[in-house]
Design an enzyme around this catalytic site. Sequence first.
Site, PDB file in Angstrom:
ATOM      1  N   LYS A 106     -11.678  36.082 -21.057  1.00 39.19           N
ATOM      2  CA  LYS A 106     -10.775  35.055 -21.031  1.00 39.19           C
ATOM      3  C   LYS A 106     -11.690  34.168 -20.021  1.00 39.19           C
ATOM      4  O   LYS A 106     -12.065  34.439 -18.871  1.00 39.19           O
ATOM      5  CB  LYS A 106      -9.670  35.630 -20.154  1.00 39.19           C
ATOM      6  CG  LYS A 106      -8.431  34.855 -19.637  1.00 39.19           C
ATOM      7  CD  LYS A 106      -7.472  35.253 -18.519  1.00 39.19           C
ATOM      8  CE  LYS A 106      -6.979  34.222 -18.031  1.00 39.19           C
ATOM      9  NZ  LYS A 106      -5.925  34.860 -17.071  1.00 39.19           N
ATOM     10  N   ALA A 193       0.176  33.052 -16.351  1.00 42.09           N
ATOM     11  CA  ALA A 193       0.464  32.618 -15.016  1.00 42.09           C
ATOM     12  C   ALA A 193       1.900  32.207 -14.997  1.00 42.09           C
ATOM     13  O   ALA A 193       2.483  31.287 -15.985  1.00 42.09           O
ATOM     14  CB  ALA A 193      -0.514  31.573 -14.807  1.00 42.09           C
ATOM     15  N   GLY A 194       2.450  32.493 -14.024  1.00 43.89           N
ATOM     16  CA  GLY A 194       3.743  32.129 -13.556  1.00 43.89           C
ATOM     17  C   GLY A 194       5.201  33.054 -13.736  1.00 43.89           C
ATOM     18  O   GLY A 194       6.010  32.744 -13.338  1.00 43.89           O
ATOM     19  N   ASN A 215       0.060  39.507 -14.109  1.00 41.76           N
ATOM     20  CA  ASN A 215      -0.477  40.627 -13.285  1.00 41.76           C
ATOM     21  C   ASN A 215       0.517  40.597 -12.037  1.00 41.76           C
ATOM     22  O   ASN A 215       1.068  41.524 -11.734  1.00 41.76           O
ATOM     23  CB  ASN A 215      -1.824  40.149 -12.754  1.00 41.76           C
ATOM     24  CG  ASN A 215      -2.467  41.292 -11.867  1.00 41.76           C
ATOM     25  OD1 ASN A 215      -3.794  40.928 -11.670  1.00 41.76           O
ATOM     26  ND2 ASN A 215      -1.712  42.258 -11.614  1.00 41.76           N
TER      27      ASN A 215
END
Length: 263
Positions: A106, A193-194, A215
Site C-alpha cells: 500500500k 481513511a475517514g 484502523n
Amino acid sequence: MTTTHADRPLTIAGKEYNSRLLVGSGKYRDLEQTREATEASGADIITVAIRRVNIGQHANEPNLLDVVPPSRYTILPNTAGCYNAKDAIYTLQLARELLNGHKLVKLEVLGDEKTLFPNMPETLLAARELVRDGFDVMVYCSDDPIQARMLEDIGCAAIMPLASLIGSGMGILNPWNLSLIIEQAKVPVIVDAGVGTASDAAIAMELGCDGVLMNSAIAGAQDPVRMARAMRLAVEAGREAYLAGRMPRKFAASPSSPMAGRI
C-alpha cells in the site's frame, strides 16, 4: 438467496479474498488486543506501517507477525509517515526484503503532518517507479477521478480514495466524486481513511465500493473488538444492499399495502 447481481470475490492483483473489510494493525492497547480485533473483523488483509511497527527489523522487540501471522493473513506493508516518493519507495523495498519478496503493498505519500492529505504528484511518481519495479501497488489517493484514472493507467492494482481525512472519523464527505471513481474504474476501489462507525462502512459499500480499509475507527472505539465485529457486519450488509439494488427514491408517498380490495 436471490440477488439482482451475482456476487464475485474481491480480487486484487489476481488473488481472491473472502472479506471486503481490510484493517490496520496500529493504535491498539497491545498486541493481544490487536489479535482479538483482527480476528473479530474477519479481515484477510492486514495493513502494517513499516516505519512504525516491528515485523522483524528489530529482533529484540515484540513482533506483530507473532499475533497476525502471514500464514493466516495477507500482510499489506504501507508507507505511513512518508512525505516524498523516495522515502516511500525505499520503505516498500525494505518491506519486500523483510517479507521474503512480498509484492502486494500500500502506497501512501502524505502532503503534510496536519491534514495527512495525499501528495498526489509524489504519489504518482512513486507509483510509476514501484510498478516498474514489480510491485502490486494499492494506492491511497485523493477523491479526484482524474488522479484516480492516472493511477490506474500507471498500473496500480487498487485505487484507495479517502472518504475524509485520516483518523477524522468524518465518514464519506463527497459521495459524488467517489461514485465517479467507481464508475470508471476497472480495478478495485477501496475506501481508505475517514470511516468513523459502521454506517460509514455500509454507505461506502452501498455506493459500490469493492471494499473498505480502516484502523482508527476500530482501534479508537471504546470496545475495539466489538466495533471490529460491527464493521464486519456493516461491510457485509452494505455489499448485500448494493447487489440487491435499492428502491428508487420518490418525491411522493407510496403505500406498502395494496389499496385495492379494501374492506
